[in-house]
Design a protein around this motif. Structure first.
Motif, PDB file in Angstrom:
ATOM      1  N   LEU A  22      22.499 -23.446  38.495  1.00 45.33           N
ATOM      2  CA  LEU A  22      22.858 -24.862  38.455  1.00 45.33           C
ATOM      3  C   LEU A  22      23.032 -25.411  39.872  1.00 45.33           C
ATOM      4  CD1 LEU A  22      25.529 -24.877  35.572  1.00 45.33           C
ATOM      5  CD2 LEU A  22      23.041 -24.885  35.407  1.00 45.33           C
ATOM      6  N   LYS A  23      23.731 -24.648  40.687  1.00 45.96           N
ATOM      7  CA  LYS A  23      23.952 -25.054  42.072  1.00 45.96           C
ATOM      8  C   LYS A  23      22.621 -25.189  42.809  1.00 45.96           C
ATOM      9  CE  LYS A  23      26.529 -23.681  46.233  1.00 45.96           C
ATOM     10  NZ  LYS A  23      27.437 -22.654  46.821  1.00 45.96           N
ATOM     11  N   HIS A  24      21.700 -24.272  42.563  1.00 46.67           N
ATOM     12  CA  HIS A  24      20.391 -24.325  43.211  1.00 46.67           C
ATOM     13  C   HIS A  24      19.648 -25.605  42.835  1.00 46.67           C
ATOM     14  CE1 HIS A  24      15.991 -23.329  43.346  1.00 46.67           C
ATOM     15  NE2 HIS A  24      16.339 -23.060  44.580  1.00 46.67           N
ATOM     16  N   VAL A  25      19.745 -26.007  41.572  1.00 48.19           N
ATOM     17  CA  VAL A  25      19.105 -27.259  41.154  1.00 48.19           C
ATOM     18  C   VAL A  25      19.685 -28.437  41.926  1.00 48.19           C
ATOM     19  CG1 VAL A  25      18.780 -28.887  39.248  1.00 48.19           C
ATOM     20  CG2 VAL A  25      18.488 -26.429  38.851  1.00 48.19           C
ATOM     21  N   LEU A  26      21.010 -28.515  41.989  1.00 49.95           N
ATOM     22  CA  LEU A  26      21.659 -29.635  42.680  1.00 49.95           C
ATOM     23  C   LEU A  26      21.303 -29.671  44.164  1.00 49.95           C
ATOM     24  CD1 LEU A  26      25.215 -29.576  41.059  1.00 49.95           C
ATOM     25  CD2 LEU A  26      23.331 -31.145  40.580  1.00 49.95           C
ATOM     26  N   GLU A  27      21.137 -28.503  44.753  1.00 49.32           N
ATOM     27  CA  GLU A  27      20.792 -28.443  46.170  1.00 49.32           C
ATOM     28  C   GLU A  27      19.310 -28.728  46.419  1.00 49.32           C
ATOM     29  OE1 GLU A  27      24.141 -25.192  47.670  1.00 49.32           O
ATOM     30  OE2 GLU A  27      22.149 -24.504  47.061  1.00 49.32           O
ATOM     31  N   THR A  28      18.501 -28.682  45.352  1.00 48.16           N
ATOM     32  CA  THR A  28      17.054 -28.859  45.489  1.00 48.16           C
ATOM     33  C   THR A  28      16.620 -30.289  45.228  1.00 48.16           C
ATOM     34  OG1 THR A  28      16.685 -26.551  44.829  1.00 48.16           O
ATOM     35  CG2 THR A  28      14.796 -28.052  44.700  1.00 48.16           C
ATOM     36  N   ILE A  29      17.231 -30.942  44.244  1.00 45.72           N
ATOM     37  CA  ILE A  29      16.802 -32.301  43.910  1.00 45.72           C
ATOM     38  C   ILE A  29      17.132 -33.258  45.054  1.00 45.72           C
ATOM     39  CG2 ILE A  29      16.951 -31.901  41.448  1.00 45.72           C
ATOM     40  CD1 ILE A  29      19.619 -33.315  41.379  1.00 45.72           C
ATOM     41  N   GLU A  30      16.427 -34.377  45.080  1.00 44.05           N
ATOM     42  CA  GLU A  30      16.485 -35.271  46.245  1.00 44.05           C
ATOM     43  C   GLU A  30      17.470 -36.418  46.092  1.00 44.05           C
ATOM     44  OE1 GLU A  30      12.465 -36.462  46.844  1.00 44.05           O
ATOM     45  OE2 GLU A  30      11.850 -34.528  47.690  1.00 44.05           O
ATOM     46  N   TYR A  31      18.375 -36.317  45.154  1.00 44.39           N
ATOM     47  CA  TYR A  31      19.379 -37.365  44.998  1.00 44.39           C
ATOM     48  C   TYR A  31      20.682 -36.734  44.538  1.00 44.39           C
ATOM     49  CZ  TYR A  31      17.991 -36.935  40.066  1.00 44.39           C
ATOM     50  OH  TYR A  31      17.697 -36.451  38.819  1.00 44.39           O
ATOM     51  N   GLU A  32      21.770 -37.467  44.697  1.00 40.29           N
ATOM     52  CA  GLU A  32      23.069 -36.988  44.257  1.00 40.29           C
ATOM     53  C   GLU A  32      23.291 -37.374  42.796  1.00 40.29           C
ATOM     54  OE1 GLU A  32      26.235 -38.238  46.730  1.00 40.29           O
ATOM     55  OE2 GLU A  32      25.466 -37.230  48.530  1.00 40.29           O
ATOM     56  N   THR A  33      24.000 -36.520  42.099  1.00 31.68           N
ATOM     57  CA  THR A  33      24.343 -36.811  40.717  1.00 31.68           C
ATOM     58  C   THR A  33      25.834 -36.587  40.530  1.00 31.68           C
ATOM     59  OG1 THR A  33      23.768 -36.339  38.409  1.00 31.68           O
ATOM     60  CG2 THR A  33      23.914 -34.465  39.895  1.00 31.68           C
ATOM     61  N   GLU A  34      26.398 -37.188  39.504  1.00 30.29           N
ATOM     62  CA  GLU A  34      27.840 -37.057  39.292  1.00 30.29           C
ATOM     63  C   GLU A  34      28.182 -35.999  38.261  1.00 30.29           C
ATOM     64  OE1 GLU A  34      31.811 -39.716  38.218  1.00 30.29           O
ATOM     65  OE2 GLU A  34      29.861 -40.686  38.427  1.00 30.29           O
ATOM     66  N   ASN A  35      27.429 -35.975  37.156  1.00 31.44           N
ATOM     67  CA  ASN A  35      27.747 -35.062  36.062  1.00 31.44           C
ATOM     68  C   ASN A  35      26.550 -34.201  35.706  1.00 31.44           C
ATOM     69  OD1 ASN A  35      30.346 -36.454  35.553  1.00 31.44           O
ATOM     70  ND2 ASN A  35      29.029 -38.097  34.784  1.00 31.44           N
ATOM     71  N   VAL A  36      26.843 -32.982  35.292  1.00 33.32           N
ATOM     72  CA  VAL A  36      25.802 -32.066  34.833  1.00 33.32           C
ATOM     73  C   VAL A  36      26.120 -31.646  33.397  1.00 33.32           C
ATOM     74  CG1 VAL A  36      24.761 -29.784  35.109  1.00 33.32           C
ATOM     75  CG2 VAL A  36      25.269 -31.180  37.125  1.00 33.32           C
ATOM     76  N   VAL A  37      25.135 -31.794  32.529  1.00 36.47           N
ATOM     77  CA  VAL A  37      25.225 -31.275  31.167  1.00 36.47           C
ATOM     78  C   VAL A  37      24.438 -29.971  31.138  1.00 36.47           C
ATOM     79  CG1 VAL A  37      24.647 -31.666  28.744  1.00 36.47           C
ATOM     80  CG2 VAL A  37      25.456 -33.572  30.161  1.00 36.47           C
ATOM     81  N   LEU A  38      25.130 -28.886  30.870  1.00 36.78           N
ATOM     82  CA  LEU A  38      24.482 -27.578  30.772  1.00 36.78           C
ATOM     83  C   LEU A  38      24.135 -27.301  29.317  1.00 36.78           C
ATOM     84  CD1 LEU A  38      23.697 -24.648  31.500  1.00 36.78           C
ATOM     85  CD2 LEU A  38      26.146 -24.085  31.476  1.00 36.78           C
ATOM     86  N   LEU A  39      22.845 -27.068  29.068  1.00 37.13           N
ATOM     87  CA  LEU A  39      22.354 -26.715  27.733  1.00 37.13           C
ATOM     88  C   LEU A  39      21.687 -25.349  27.829  1.00 37.13           C
ATOM     89  CD1 LEU A  39      20.748 -30.138  26.718  1.00 37.13           C
ATOM     90  CD2 LEU A  39      22.994 -29.268  26.040  1.00 37.13           C
ATOM     91  N   GLN A  40      22.262 -24.365  27.180  1.00 39.39           N
ATOM     92  CA  GLN A  40      21.689 -23.023  27.216  1.00 39.39           C
ATOM     93  C   GLN A  40      20.624 -22.882  26.129  1.00 39.39           C
ATOM     94  OE1 GLN A  40      25.289 -20.289  28.832  1.00 39.39           O
ATOM     95  NE2 GLN A  40      25.487 -20.885  26.681  1.00 39.39           N
ATOM     96  N   PRO A  41      19.445 -22.415  26.470  1.00 39.74           N
ATOM     97  CA  PRO A  41      18.380 -22.295  25.462  1.00 39.74           C
ATOM     98  C   PRO A  41      18.707 -21.312  24.354  1.00 39.74           C
ATOM     99  CG  PRO A  41      17.723 -21.272  27.540  1.00 39.74           C
ATOM    100  CD  PRO A  41      18.994 -22.018  27.814  1.00 39.74           C
ATOM    101  N   THR A  42      19.643 -20.397  24.608  1.00 40.83           N
ATOM    102  CA  THR A  42      20.021 -19.420  23.581  1.00 40.83           C
ATOM    103  C   THR A  42      20.958 -20.002  22.534  1.00 40.83           C
ATOM    104  OG1 THR A  42      21.712 -18.645  25.131  1.00 40.83           O
ATOM    105  CG2 THR A  42      19.662 -17.374  24.997  1.00 40.83           C
ATOM    106  N   ASN A  43      21.325 -21.280  22.695  1.00 38.23           N
ATOM    107  CA  ASN A  43      22.105 -22.010  21.688  1.00 38.23           C
ATOM    108  C   ASN A  43      21.272 -23.199  21.224  1.00 38.23           C
ATOM    109  OD1 ASN A  43      24.196 -21.004  23.957  1.00 38.23           O
ATOM    110  ND2 ASN A  43      25.133 -20.834  21.948  1.00 38.23           N
ATOM    111  N   PRO A  44      20.232 -22.954  20.431  1.00 38.41           N
ATOM    112  CA  PRO A  44      19.279 -24.019  20.114  1.00 38.41           C
ATOM    113  C   PRO A  44      19.761 -25.005  19.049  1.00 38.41           C
ATOM    114  CG  PRO A  44      18.657 -22.026  18.969  1.00 38.41           C
ATOM    115  CD  PRO A  44      19.831 -21.660  19.837  1.00 38.41           C
ATOM    116  N   LEU A  45      20.801 -24.645  18.308  1.00 31.78           N
ATOM    117  CA  LEU A  45      21.273 -25.497  17.220  1.00 31.78           C
ATOM    118  C   LEU A  45      22.565 -26.198  17.630  1.00 31.78           C
ATOM    119  CD1 LEU A  45      20.676 -23.082  14.199  1.00 31.78           C
ATOM    120  CD2 LEU A  45      19.199 -24.927  15.018  1.00 31.78           C
ATOM    121  N   ARG A  46      22.511 -27.519  17.683  1.00 31.42           N
ATOM    122  CA  ARG A  46      23.678 -28.316  18.041  1.00 31.42           C
ATOM    123  C   ARG A  46      23.765 -29.518  17.115  1.00 31.42           C
ATOM    124  NH1 ARG A  46      20.842 -27.145  22.729  1.00 31.42           N
ATOM    125  NH2 ARG A  46      21.937 -25.828  24.251  1.00 31.42           N
ATOM    126  N   PRO A  47      24.955 -29.872  16.635  1.00 31.20           N
ATOM    127  CA  PRO A  47      25.085 -31.120  15.877  1.00 31.20           C
ATOM    128  C   PRO A  47      24.562 -32.290  16.702  1.00 31.20           C
ATOM    129  CG  PRO A  47      27.090 -29.817  15.691  1.00 31.20           C
ATOM    130  CD  PRO A  47      26.230 -29.134  16.725  1.00 31.20           C
TER     131      PRO A  47
END
Length: 224
Positions: free
Chosen positions: A85-110
């Protein structure tokens, strides 16, 4: 306020080869998290998949996500999720405030889970939020061939247990600044209780995948 979704999906899984692109409900496993983020476009801006695998990258791009190439040194079996996650934030070219983490191993969500969670996250002025489910099992330790109850007394009914909860992995929302400090769940994180059968799904083995497929076929038609 900028909110992005990050889906960490490395290659090289051992228990289920190519786990993140195994077919599930007719689509690669990873795609369910991509589509969940896309269905919440009112909250989530960009959707990033962090991966070191060419096939996963191709799949993610095909279904409309952006891809961040994860270095091999951040792709090992023992590497914590937060480094990707940290690597993504350090790679993208803009600042963001919030990160939603979605793990692919949890494919079912209400379907309404993220909307409800994000409203609570904002209302509580939280720096992080994660979903938990209540446990109804009787736990204990075995020492010197003797079973020692941990959360109950022998003979106690399950419904009378003191409530215990477990991190179910369905959803995390965290301030980007925390992730840059290698934190996903802060000490003051809001634990969102959601007692839904989907909270029992975390795919690590073929048996987990089979159970998730069963739930998908049995209950997904009732999710609105």
């Amino acid at each position: 306020m900028k909110t992005i979704a990050i889906i960490p999906a490395r290659g090289g899984s051992k228990r289920i080869p190519e786990k993140n692109i195994q077919l599930f409900g007719g689509l690669p496993l990873l795609v369910h998290s991509i589509q969940y983020a896309q269905a919440n476009a009112s909250i989530i801006g960009d959707i990033f998949v962090s991966t070191n695998d060419a096939t996963i990258k191709k799949t993610a791009l095909q279904f409309g996500a952006k891809v961040i190439d994860r270095p091999e040194e951040l792709s090992g079996d023992l590497e914590p999720t937060v480094t990707s996650l940290k690597h993504v934030l350090e790679t993208i070219e803009y600042e963001t405030e919030n990160v939603v983490l979605l793990q692919p191993t949890n494919p079912l969500r209400p379907i309404k889970l993220l909307q409800e969670a994000f409203e609570i996250y904002q209302a509580e002025n939280s720096d992080s939020l994660f979903t938990v489910s209540r446990n109804y099992q009787k736990f204990g330790k075995i020492l010197n061939d003797q079973f020692l109850p941990f959360n109950y007394e022998i003979g106690q009914r399950s419904q009378d247990l003191e409530p215990l909860f477990f991190e179910n992995g369905l959803l995390y929302i965290t301030k980007a600044k925390l992730i840059l400090e290698n934190i996903i769940i802060s000490k003051s994180a809001f634990p969102l209780v959601m007692n839904h059968v989907f909270g029992q799904v975390d795919i690590d083995t073929q048996e987990d995948l089979d159970y998730a497929e069963y739930l998908f076929k049995k209950t997904i038609k009732y999710e609105n």
